[in-house]
Each structure stands twice: as structure tokens, then as C-alpha cells.
Design a protein around this motif. Structure first.
Motif, PDB file in Angstrom:
ATOM      1  N   LYS A 133       3.908  -0.683  -3.850  1.00  0.00           N
ATOM      2  CA  LYS A 133       3.326  -0.011  -2.685  1.00  0.00           C
ATOM      3  C   LYS A 133       3.476  -0.950  -1.490  1.00  0.00           C
ATOM      4  O   LYS A 133       2.524  -1.624  -1.085  1.00  0.00           O
ATOM      5  N   GLN A 134       4.698  -1.026  -0.950  1.00  0.00           N
ATOM      6  CA  GLN A 134       4.975  -2.083   0.015  1.00  0.00           C
ATOM      7  C   GLN A 134       4.159  -1.940   1.292  1.00  0.00           C
ATOM      8  O   GLN A 134       3.645  -2.933   1.806  1.00  0.00           O
ATOM      9  N   ALA A 135       4.014  -0.735   1.792  1.00  0.00           N
ATOM     10  CA  ALA A 135       3.307  -0.568   3.068  1.00  0.00           C
ATOM     11  C   ALA A 135       1.847  -0.972   2.914  1.00  0.00           C
ATOM     12  O   ALA A 135       1.289  -1.693   3.754  1.00  0.00           O
ATOM     13  N   TYR A 136       1.222  -0.533   1.813  1.00  0.00           N
ATOM     14  CA  TYR A 136      -0.202  -0.827   1.609  1.00  0.00           C
ATOM     15  C   TYR A 136      -0.433  -2.320   1.481  1.00  0.00           C
ATOM     16  O   TYR A 136      -1.311  -2.894   2.139  1.00  0.00           O
ATOM     17  N   TYR A 137       0.399  -2.965   0.628  1.00  0.00           N
ATOM     18  CA  TYR A 137       0.145  -4.391   0.415  1.00  0.00           C
ATOM     19  C   TYR A 137       0.458  -5.209   1.647  1.00  0.00           C
ATOM     20  O   TYR A 137      -0.209  -6.215   1.918  1.00  0.00           O
ATOM     21  N   SER A 138       1.465  -4.773   2.407  1.00  0.00           N
ATOM     22  CA  SER A 138       1.753  -5.526   3.633  1.00  0.00           C
ATOM     23  C   SER A 138       0.613  -5.376   4.627  1.00  0.00           C
ATOM     24  O   SER A 138       0.241  -6.328   5.321  1.00  0.00           O
ATOM     25  N   LEU A 139       0.000  -4.188   4.660  1.00  0.00           N
ATOM     26  CA  LEU A 139      -1.151  -3.997   5.548  1.00  0.00           C
ATOM     27  C   LEU A 139      -2.298  -4.903   5.134  1.00  0.00           C
ATOM     28  O   LEU A 139      -2.929  -5.570   5.980  1.00  0.00           O
ATOM     29  N   MET A 140      -2.569  -4.956   3.837  1.00  0.00           N
ATOM     30  CA  MET A 140      -3.666  -5.803   3.357  1.00  0.00           C
ATOM     31  C   MET A 140      -3.379  -7.267   3.676  1.00  0.00           C
ATOM     32  O   MET A 140      -4.265  -8.028   4.082  1.00  0.00           O
ATOM     33  N   HIS A 141      -2.117  -7.624   3.520  1.00  0.00           N
ATOM     34  CA  HIS A 141      -1.719  -9.004   3.782  1.00  0.00           C
ATOM     35  C   HIS A 141      -1.940  -9.346   5.247  1.00  0.00           C
ATOM     36  O   HIS A 141      -2.493 -10.400   5.577  1.00  0.00           O
ATOM     37  N   ASP A 142      -1.519  -8.406   6.132  1.00  0.00           N
ATOM     38  CA  ASP A 142      -1.696  -8.661   7.574  1.00  0.00           C
ATOM     39  C   ASP A 142      -3.163  -8.793   7.936  1.00  0.00           C
ATOM     40  O   ASP A 142      -3.566  -9.695   8.691  1.00  0.00           O
ATOM     41  N   THR A 143      -3.958  -7.877   7.369  1.00  0.00           N
ATOM     42  CA  THR A 143      -5.382  -7.904   7.710  1.00  0.00           C
ATOM     43  C   THR A 143      -6.025  -9.204   7.251  1.00  0.00           C
ATOM     44  O   THR A 143      -6.790  -9.840   7.997  1.00  0.00           O
ATOM     45  N   PHE A 144      -5.670  -9.615   6.050  1.00  0.00           N
ATOM     46  CA  PHE A 144      -6.254 -10.864   5.573  1.00  0.00           C
ATOM     47  C   PHE A 144      -5.782 -12.046   6.403  1.00  0.00           C
ATOM     48  O   PHE A 144      -6.535 -12.999   6.632  1.00  0.00           O
ATOM     49  N   LEU A 179      -9.806   8.599   6.685  1.00  0.00           N
ATOM     50  CA  LEU A 179      -9.987   9.093   5.334  1.00  0.00           C
ATOM     51  C   LEU A 179      -8.805   8.676   4.486  1.00  0.00           C
ATOM     52  O   LEU A 179      -7.760   8.260   5.012  1.00  0.00           O
ATOM     53  N   LYS A 180      -8.947   8.791   3.175  1.00  0.00           N
ATOM     54  CA  LYS A 180      -7.882   8.379   2.257  1.00  0.00           C
ATOM     55  C   LYS A 180      -6.604   9.163   2.545  1.00  0.00           C
ATOM     56  O   LYS A 180      -5.508   8.602   2.579  1.00  0.00           O
ATOM     57  N   GLU A 181      -6.758  10.481   2.816  1.00  0.00           N
ATOM     58  CA  GLU A 181      -5.566  11.300   3.074  1.00  0.00           C
ATOM     59  C   GLU A 181      -4.880  10.853   4.342  1.00  0.00           C
ATOM     60  O   GLU A 181      -3.644  10.794   4.428  1.00  0.00           O
ATOM     61  N   GLU A 182      -5.703  10.509   5.360  1.00  0.00           N
ATOM     62  CA  GLU A 182      -5.116  10.086   6.636  1.00  0.00           C
ATOM     63  C   GLU A 182      -4.394   8.761   6.470  1.00  0.00           C
ATOM     64  O   GLU A 182      -3.315   8.533   7.058  1.00  0.00           O
ATOM     65  N   LEU A 183      -4.965   7.868   5.647  1.00  0.00           N
ATOM     66  CA  LEU A 183      -4.316   6.576   5.436  1.00  0.00           C
ATOM     67  C   LEU A 183      -2.987   6.760   4.711  1.00  0.00           C
ATOM     68  O   LEU A 183      -1.979   6.111   5.034  1.00  0.00           O
ATOM     69  N   GLU A 184      -3.000   7.663   3.733  1.00  0.00           N
ATOM     70  CA  GLU A 184      -1.749   7.929   3.000  1.00  0.00           C
ATOM     71  C   GLU A 184      -0.667   8.429   3.948  1.00  0.00           C
ATOM     72  O   GLU A 184       0.497   8.049   3.862  1.00  0.00           O
ATOM     73  N   GLU A 185      -1.107   9.268   4.874  1.00  0.00           N
ATOM     74  CA  GLU A 185      -0.132   9.819   5.828  1.00  0.00           C
ATOM     75  C   GLU A 185       0.429   8.717   6.720  1.00  0.00           C
ATOM     76  O   GLU A 185       1.610   8.686   7.066  1.00  0.00           O
ATOM     77  N   LEU A 186      -0.465   7.793   7.101  1.00  0.00           N
ATOM     78  CA  LEU A 186      -0.043   6.708   7.996  1.00  0.00           C
ATOM     79  C   LEU A 186       0.973   5.801   7.312  1.00  0.00           C
ATOM     80  O   LEU A 186       1.962   5.382   7.914  1.00  0.00           O
ATOM     81  N   LEU A 187       0.688   5.507   6.017  1.00  0.00           N
ATOM     82  CA  LEU A 187       1.546   4.552   5.317  1.00  0.00           C
ATOM     83  C   LEU A 187       2.717   5.211   4.610  1.00  0.00           C
ATOM     84  O   LEU A 187       3.557   4.521   4.056  1.00  0.00           O
TER      85      LEU A 187
END
Lengths: 374, 382
Positions: A133-144, A179-187
Motif C-alpha cells: 500500500k505505497q500511498a498509505y505508507y508514504s503518507l504515514m511516513h511523511d506525517t511521522f 472518512l475512511k471512504e474519502e481517504l481511500e479516494e484520496l490515496l
């Protein structure tokens, strides 16, 4: 002509779906192509099944990329543009022009794109590709990363002796997390519930630190504004009759009953419905309690006179319609804060429940016929 | 002046002639027991007074509304509020001239306003003044739900109701014991071949005859009414004043639900009791007063919203009752409501703590719209 056919041959895939292997002759020979066209689609499909699931081998991908490039040049020629400087955006524009689609789902429309996520040397483009899940993990990485940066900044401020806890805080009222659906759409990726929870926890952690106002822009990307409900209410205008007494008119509906009332100020608390006293019209206590509710809520029981006319529905529906009408009429005599509390009490919401229709094969809306085992 | 139809003009005339009903004096609405009846004036309006239990048993074996009887049992006392319609009636009765034909008074008003209780109040006043009280608690009971309908023995084409007549005679005996020995019959009445009542016998014998011989009880009632009519306000020696009180007088001119054997409807005139009562209500006798109430509650074939005399009595009834003094009974005024509320509070009838607050009081006012019966029913489960 040949160019069209070539384009069509390449353009078999849409959106996210995988490559379909197109049985193509080794050369773009006109004669062979003409022979190909005579082949029926049934035979074509059979061929596919026989070949088995596609294998993403290196040569296969190379071939597809070549075809793509050739097709791109052809497309540029069709559109009358320079093939050398034909970018992906131009391709998208041309395809949307040549193949207009009325489908609502954008991802179902025809697309011409190389969506392979690794380059010629076989190495993926994204540094987080192998997580899945590259987009999700990269987002988490950036935030951290931002969290660590803030901590570093905090330490530096402490060293300088300028650390204060009361910095400018972000205003988070009136907005909510995605919301979870909105986040899925974004990523553009599927996310599990657990992932979503972790994302929210990390965001909360970011916001809990002082100096988080520095990352306001980043955070606001993941927040949506809440609409202020009470600003949408229509307040009926206060009119004055000949004696200068203020009155307002309002309407209300419930099931099939419609009510319209006139609420007069400086009254004795008498209520007339269709010319009759409310005691005669509603012998049931429950209906009179419904009528009393809005006036009692704002403590104006003996102040107003109500002249009402109501039709349709049964006695409960009429009482409900009158209650809604009285609450709406009261809005013009009441402050904004009280209006908000009335809205929260549910006085201003029209009741959407109506009689459910009877379905065929059943006795009623929900009731089924007697079930016989045999 | 009695032939005037418009009720407003008649009322004005009455008030001018008899008494000036003044406006309220604002007083504290306390209730306290007043021992003597005759002290009631407008000053006492809105206040409660207790009816002594001994009187209750004799005067009202059958007259009070059932909910009031339940309240009496609960509170162990009979407390009635002094209200304006009753006061008006009492003043009229005090000032009336009893050598003239009897005046008819009709109490009318919306359902549950207190017509029957006002009537009972006035009857209590009459009995303390020493009148003879002829109280028919509910005329509607005589036109419906009758099990036994016998063809009349004395007159063809009429029907007797023995059970109702018997009950009423018993109650009449309880109410007016002391009069029964004093009044004497003026005529010989023959009931059957072997039984008759001679002239000059005390009324008590007549009543006993009716009680023991059930078949002729309706005729006995007719005879009784005739005797009382003839002798009311008559000679000075045995002079008494007669108060005829009928609750639900609109039953006399409405329809009945009784049917003859051939399933045709019985008209009210064909019932002996009703026929005699109608004769009683004609104002061709002196020395008394006719107090009546209209009632929609037990009435047959009348809509719930009807409460005016014209609506409930119908054409025929209105013509027969006319001229009369109409007395409207309305819902509680602010003062009366206060008084009732304080009474319930004092008797610990309102248990809920919220009902003791101002807010609760406003809620009660709204929900009952100051109607006495609805208020009573509301407070019953608080």
C-alpha cells in the motif's frame, strides 16, 4: 486507417484493469491485418482462454510499451500534433475527444496509459512499492517525519529558552477528519479499518504537540468542513396586524396531514383549530401534549394565541403537523441560541416517516402470508 | 316578560329585576368550610365548602356524578366549589315570587363544565330551605337500556318501565321522608280491581304502594307528580315549595333507543314516565321552581360538540321549554382554577413534585384548558 486499427488494438484496457493480451500478428502488415479482421470474435475469445493467465514477463512488458509508443505517435498524427512532444495529458485529452463516454464512473471510461509501476530496469518507481500500500505508507511516513521535525524544533526552542506552551492553536471546530471512504479516494488505494485508525491516531498525535500550527496546511488537507445546520433554517417573517400586534404564519406537514397556523402575540394561550377549541378537537391527552411541547420548551405557554387550520391524516398526524408548524412560527420570536436548542430537541425536523407501500406476494408492507412448510 | 325568546334580553331583565350580580372582589382563593348555606354570596365565589355527610346520604342517593362520588370516597368529604352559575340560580330562587307560575331554569354549557354539580349545589340549598326536592338524576336513563318494557295497564298505547320507576320511588322516599306523612292525596286512585288508594291518605302510602306493587309503579309516579303539582305552594297549613330538578332534560324530547315487539321505535311520549315528567315541566303550577340541565354525555344521536339549548333540545323541546332562564356554565376562570389547584395540593392529591411548581401549573392549565372534568382526570394520575 491502419493507424486507427493499431490504436484500437492497443486500446483494449480501461482504467485499473489489467492488460489483456491481444493476439497480434508479429508485423503490422496490412494483409495480415486484413485477414485478422475477418476472424470472428468467438474464435478470438477462445484463443484467450487457451493461452492461460497472462504472465508479466519482461519481453511481454517491453512489447506492450513499444506498442504504446507507436500508438501514441499515431494518435498524435490523428490529432494533427507533433508526435515528439505529445505528453500524457495530450493523450488523455485526445482519447476523451475521440471516444466520448457517458459512463459516470470515471475509472470505467476508455483510457490510454502506461500504468506499470516499475521502470525498464525492473525497479519500481515508488520507494514504498514493496509494502503493497505505497500511498498509505508514504503518507504515514511523511506525517511521522513531520512529528519528528516538530519535536526537533521544540528542542531547539527549549535550548534557546523561547519555549512557550501557549502558541497559536489551529481551529479545529467546525471541521471533521476525512472518512475512511474519502481517504481511500484520496490515496487511490484500499485501506483496512485498522490502517484508518492508525492514521487518525498519528494525526491526533501531531495535533497534540505545541507548534503544530506550523503544519496547519498539511493537516487541513485531511479535514472537511461541517455545515452549520441551524443557518439553513428559514425563519418566517414577523408581521403586524392593524392593532400593532405581532403575528407570524407557518406551515407544517406530517404523513398526509397539512397544517397552517397564525401565531399571535399578546394573547391568552387559547388555541383554535378549524374553528373549534383544541379541547374539543383533540380529546386525546397525547395530542394536546404534542401541541404543548414547542410552547412549553421555550416557556411561552400563556403568551400566544394560535389560529390553526389542518386537514388530512389522522389525529396523531394532525397533531404532529401542528407541532411542527407552531415550532416554525415560534422561530421568529425566539433568539438564535434557543433556535439551536429547538433544533437539537427535534422540534424543527419534519418527520420523514410515511406509510410504506404494500408489496405483491405479501399481506402488508412487512407482514408475510402464513408460511407453510409443505 | 316570560314570553321573550332571546336569551340575552331575558337574562338582562332577570338580573335587573332580581339582583345586581356585581363583579368579583379579588380575594385570596382559600377554601374553608362554611357551615350555613345561606351565607353564600359572590364574596365566597371560588371557595370550597363541605357538605355535611348526613345531608349527603339523604339528599343525594342517586344525584351526584360518578367521578365526584369517587372523589368523595377518596377524600372522605364532599367539597363543592361555589361558582357563579350556582350563585346566580340561588339568588334568583331567593328573590322569586312564588305565587306566580313556576320559573324554568336551564343550565347549559360545554361538556364537563360543572352543570350537574351546580345543580346539586342548588338542590342542597333548596333542601336546607325546607323545600321538597324532586330530583331526576339522569333523564337519559329512562329512554335507553330498558330491559322490561310493559304495556301500560291504565292507558293503551303507552309503555311502563317498572324497574326505573321503582328505583326512583325508593330514592324519592329516602330524600323526602319528612314530607311523606304531611301531604295528603286529593283523589282516589284505583290500581287494580282490589287495590286502590283512598282520598286523604298520606303520600307515604302512595309511595309504598308503588314500591310493593312493581307493575303499577310507573302509574304511581304519575300520580305522585300530579299530587305534588296540585299541592305545591297551596294552602298555608301544609305549604311547601317544590323544586323539580331534571338532569339531562334534553332526553325528554329526543329519540329513544327502545323498541317495541315489532321493532318499531318507541317515541318518548309513549313512555309513561316521560309523559308525566313533561306534564310536570309545564309551568302551569305555582309555588316552586323547575331546575334543569342539558347534557350531551348521555344523549342519543347528538354530536359531541353540541351544547347550546337549541341544538340539544331540538325544535320541539325548545318550544316546550320556552320561556326559560338560561344560565351558562363555563370553564374555570383564573381564580377558580387557582382555588381548585390549591384544594388538590392541600389534600395531597397532586403527588408529582413538578406539579407543585409554577411551570407545572401552566402545563395543567394548558392541557386541561381549564375544564373542570378534564382537570380532575389529569390530576388523578399525577
Amino acid at each position: 486507417m491502419a493507424a486507427c486499427r493499431a490504436v484500437r488494438a492497443v486500446l483494449v484496457k480501461c482504467g485499473k484493469s489489467s492488460w489483456t493480451s491481444v493476439p497480434r500478428p508479429p508485423q503490422t502488415d496490412r494483409q495480415l491485418l486484413s485477414r485478422q479482421i475477418c476472424v470472428s470474435s468467438a474464435a478470438w475469445r477462445k484463443n484467450l482462454a487457451a493461452a492461460g493467465p497472462e504472465k508479466f514477463s519482461e519481453e511481454y512488458i517491453k512489447k506492450q510499451v513499444e506498442e504504446f509508443n507507436i500508438g501514441k505517435r499515431h494518435l498524435a498524427n490523428i490529432m494533427g500534433e507533433d508526435p515528439e512532444t505529445f505528453t500524457q495529458e495530450d493523450i488523455d485529452r485526445s482519447i476523451a475527444y475521440l471516444f466520448p463516454s457517458g459512463l459516470f464512473e470515471k475509472r470505467a471510461r476508455p483510457v490510454m496509459k502506461v500504468t506499470v509501476q516499475w521502470g525498464e530496469d525492473g525497479r519500481p518507481f515508488h520507494y514504498m512499492f514493496y509494502t503493497g500500500k505505497q500511498a498509505y505508507y508514504s503518507l504515514m511516513h511523511d506525517t511521522f517525519g513531520k512529528v519528528l521535525a516538530l519535536e526537533k524544533y521544540q528542542d531547539s526552542m527549549r535550548n534557546k529558552g523561547l519555549f512557550t506552551k501557549d502558541t497559536r492553536q489551529m481551529s479545529l471546530t467546525g471541521s471533521r477528519w476525512l472518512l475512511k471512504e474519502e481517504l481511500e479516494e484520496l490515496l487511490v488505494e484500499n485501506i483496512s479499518d485498522h490502517d484508518y485508525t492508525r492514521f487518525l491516531q498519528l494525526m491526533e498525535r501531531l495535533l497534540s504537540m505545541p507548534y503544530c500550527a506550523m503544519e496547519e496546511e498539511f493537516v487541513q488537507r485531511f479535514r472537511r468542513q461541517l455545515e452549520v445546520q441551524s443557518s439553513k433554517q428559514e425563519i418566517p417573517a414577523v408581521q403586524h396586524d392593524e392593532n400593532g400586534v405581532a403575528f407570524s404564519q407557518a406551515e407544517g406537514r406530517r404523513k398526509t396531514a397539512k397544517a397552517s397556523i397564525k401565531l399571535r402575540d399578546c394573547g391568552t394561550g387559547s388555541i383554535t383549530i378549524n374553528g373549534k377549541s383544541y379541547l374539543l378537537y383533540f380529546p386525546v391527552l397525547q395530542d394536546r401534549e404534542q401541541l404543548m411541547f414547542p410552547l412549553h420548551f421555550v416557556d411561552m405557554l400563556g403568551r400566544f394565541n394560535v389560529e390553526a387550520s389542518v386537514e388530512g391524516g389522522g389525529h396523531c398526524a394532525q397533531a404532529g403537523a401542528l407541532r411542527l408548524a407552531v415550532s416554525r412560527a415560534l422561530l421568529s420570536f425566539v433568539s438564535a441560541g434557543e433556535m439551536e436548542s429547538m433544533r437539537q430537541a427535534g422540534l424543527l425536523t419534519p418527520d420523514p416517516r410515511v406509510k410504506e407501500r404494500k408489496k405483491p406476494g405479501q399481506a402488508g408492507a412487512r407482514k408475510k402470508f402464513t408460511w407453510k412448510k409443505r | 316578560f316570560l314570553h321573550l325568546r332571546g336569551h340575552k334580553t331575558l337574562r338582562k331583565h332577570c338580573t335587573e329585576k332580581y339582583h345586581n350580580i356585581t363583579t368579583w372582589t379579588s380575594k385570596l382563593c382559600l377554601f374553608f368550610p362554611i357551615s350555613t348555606q345561606t351565607c353564600h354570596t359572590e364574596l365566597h365565589a371560588g371557595q370550597y365548602y363541605t357538605l355535611p355527610p348526613a345531608h349527603m346520604r339523604t339528599l343525594f342517593p342517586h344525584g351526584l356524578p360518578p367521578r365526584f362520588q369517587m372523589q368523595m370516597k377518596t377524600f372522605n368529604e364532599a367539597c363543592v366549589m361555589v361558582r357563579q352559575p350556582a350563585l346566580e340560580l340561588i339568588t334568583c330562587l331567593r328573590k322569586a315570587d312564588y305565587s306566580e307560575p313556576a320559573l324554568r331554569y336551564v343550565l347549559y354549557g360545554e361538556k364537563g363544565c360543572g352543570k350537574t354539580l351546580s345543580l346539586c349545589h342548588v338542590l342542597h340549598f333548596c333542601s336546607t330551605q325546607g323545600w321538597l326536592v324532586l330530583h331526576i338524576p339522569d333523564a337519559h336513563l329512562w329512554v335507553k337500556n330498558c330491559r322490561e318494557l310493559l304495556p301500560s295497564s291504565s292507558r293503551p298505547g303507552r309503555f311502563d318501565q317498572p324497574i326505573q320507576a321503582l328505583n326512583w320511588l325508593k330514592n324519592f322516599k329516602t330524600t323526602n321522608e319528612h314530607f311523606l306523612s304531611k301531604i295528603k292525596t286529593t283523589q282516589r286512585y284505583v290500581w287494580t280491581k282490589r287495590e286502590s288508594t283512598e282520598e286523604g291518605r298520606p303520600l307515604g302510602e302512595l309511595v309504598d304502594q308503588g314500591v310493593s306493587r312493581v307493575k303499577s309503579s310507573s302509574d304511581v309516579v304519575g300520580a305522585l307528580l300530579r299530587e305534588l303539582r296540585l299541592q305545591a305552594g297551596g294552602a298555608a297549613e301544609g305549604a311547601f315549595r317544590l323544586a323539580v330538578a331534571v338532569d339531562g332534560v334534553n332526553a325528554l324530547w329526543g329519540k329513544t333507543t327502545l323498541k317495541k315487539e315489532d321493532k318499531s321505535e318507541v317515541l318518548p311520549e309513549e313512555l309513561t314516565l316521560i309523559h308525566n315528567l313533561r306534564k310536570m315541566l309545564r309551568n302551569d303550577w305555582c309555588g316552586g321552581a323547575i331546575l334543569t340541565t342539558l347534557s350531551q354525555t348521555g344523549s342519543l344521536f347528538k354530536p359531541r360538540s353540541a351544547y347550546l339549548p337549541m341544538e340539544l333540545l331540538g325544535e320541539e323541546g325548545f318550544d316546550n321549554m320556552d320561556p326559560f332562564v338560561p344560565i351558562p356554565v363555563s370553564n374555570y376562570s383564573d381564580k377558580e382554577f387557582e382555588s381548585c389547584y390549591l384544594y388538590y395540593l392541600d389534600r395531597n392529591w397532586l403527588q408529582h413534585p413538578h406539579s407543585r411548581t409554577e411551570d407545572g401549573k401552566k402545563e395543567l392549565i394548558f392541557l386541561s384548558s381549564r375544564n373542570p372534568s378534564i382537570l380532575e382526570r389529569l390530576c388523578a394520575f399525577l
